[in-house]
Design a protein around this motif. Structure first.
Motif, PDB file in Angstrom:
ATOM      1  N   PHE A  32       0.803  -1.191   0.140  1.00  0.00           N
ATOM      2  CA  PHE A  32       0.022   0.064  -0.158  1.00  0.00           C
ATOM      3  C   PHE A  32       0.965   1.310   0.048  1.00  0.00           C
ATOM      4  N   CYS A  50      -6.225   8.101   8.267  1.00  0.00           N
ATOM      5  CA  CYS A  50      -6.135   6.703   8.029  1.00  0.00           C
ATOM      6  C   CYS A  50      -7.072   5.793   8.479  1.00  0.00           C
ATOM      7  N   THR A  55      -3.582   1.191   6.246  1.00  0.00           N
ATOM      8  CA  THR A  55      -3.008   2.606   5.929  1.00  0.00           C
ATOM      9  C   THR A  55      -2.229   3.234   6.858  1.00  0.00           C
TER      10      THR A  55
END
Length: 342
Positions: A32, A50, A55
């Motif tokens: 990611f 996030c 993330t």
């Protein structure tokens, strides 16, 4: 021979897929970051928000490089999810959350119990709770309802489960409860995992209740409240298989209450607290089909005793509706703006 071949194919599938899943989980966050980091840095945001652990490391990296604010929005208790991770993946996930959660300017989560757990586990300020609540104020109030789609008359008792039909949601126990609930129909409304759907059908056929099990496709999120309103009771049989589930405060609970449906809920801490506080239903043993049947059979004829209306409903809307949660979220951003403006 066919049976042996089927078993072999199933075993081979597991032997191939499990290692591949482990590799994916181990590198998920790295991939990611590789895919998004440079793009985010070019944008130079004022805030990186996030969603979930996948993330967070990337967001923390961005915040560290350009000095923007960092929000960690943990939709589940990440270290205790309904997932079986290899030990190496568990250790990596723990290390990354522990390292980066303390860098967040604000941590948000979805239940009071998860907020307490994160505070105590990582020794951080208590996260702000923003519930996963339905935007029922914009629901479709058209004529399409679950009951009309099933072609059931008003006198047919109807129980509903809303959400993903997948493992550890306890839906199979509701199907096993149907023989103890004469004439009650049970419908699921939501996306279905193929293996779970197959299991539910097999159980229903074995028990002779297939005609009372209905597997309905999902409807748009804003339509759920209006669509399920015609049911008599909403069943939340979530199994206590992990802390994230034990602490959950799911959207389906609030969707049901705002739809004017009583609930029969698993004996999980947040569900039990809510039902005891509001009087909107009964608590059951989610592992026992007879207990589920007793709760459903007790609620349906006394539906009016459990439906939240009038001033009590106004209070619930003020505290639990999405409008209230959205205002809380806006407050987070207003506070961040004040802090960064100093």
């Amino acid at each position: 021979m066919k049976g042996e071949a089927k078993v072999f194919r199933g075993t081979a599938k597991k032997l191939i897929l499990q290692p591949l899943k482990a590799v994916y989980w181990f590198h998920e966050m790295d991939e990611f970051e590789s895919a998004t980091l440079q793009h985010i840095l070019q944008i130079r945001p004022d805030v990186v928000h996030c969603h979930d652990l996948s993330t967070l490391p990337t967001g923390a990296s961005v915040a560290g490089r350009i000095g923007c604010a960092l929000i960690y929005d943990s939709h589940e208790l990440e270290m205790h999810r309904n997932a079986t991770y290899p030990e190496a993946v568990k250790r990596k996930r723990r290390r990354l959350e522990e390292r980066n959660i303390v860098k967040a300017d604000v941590v948000i989560t979805v239940s009071e119990s998860i907020a307490d757990h994160l505070r105590d586990d990582y020794r951080i300020p208590r996260p702000i709770v923003v519930l996963n609540s339905p935007d029922f104020e914009h629901t479709d109030e058209g004529h399409k309802t679950l009951r009309t789609d099933l072609h059931l008359g008003e006198d047919a008792p109807l129980a509903v489960y809303v959400g993903s039909v997948t493992i550890n949601r306890g839906i199979e126990n509701v199907v096993r409860a149907l023989p103890f609930m004469e004439a009650v129909h049970f419908a699921t409304v939501g996306p279905r995992r193929k293996e779970t759907e197959k299991l539910l059908i097999e159980i229903a056929e074995e028990l002779g209740v297939r005609d009372r099990l209905h597997l309905v496709d999902p409807v748009p999120p804003n339509d759920v409240v209006g669509y399920i309103r015609s049911a008599d009771v909403s069943v939340l049989p979530i199994q206590n298989v992990c802390l994230s589930y034990y602490y959950c405060m799911p959207n389906k609970l609030l969707e049901s209450v705002f739809a004017g449906i009583p609930v029969a809920v698993a004996n999980l801490i947040e569900l039990r607290r809510f039902v005891e506080k509001t009087g909107c239903g009964l608590v059951m043993d989610e592992t026992d089909p007879r207990s589920i049947a007793e709760a459903v059979a007790s609620v349906i004829p006394r539906r009016g005793d459990f439906v939240v209306t009038g001033e009590r409903l106004d209070q619930l809307i003020a505290e639990y509706s999405w409008a209230a949660q959205a205002e809380r979220l806006r407050g987070v951003y207003r506070d961040l703006r004040r802090r960064t403006a100093r």
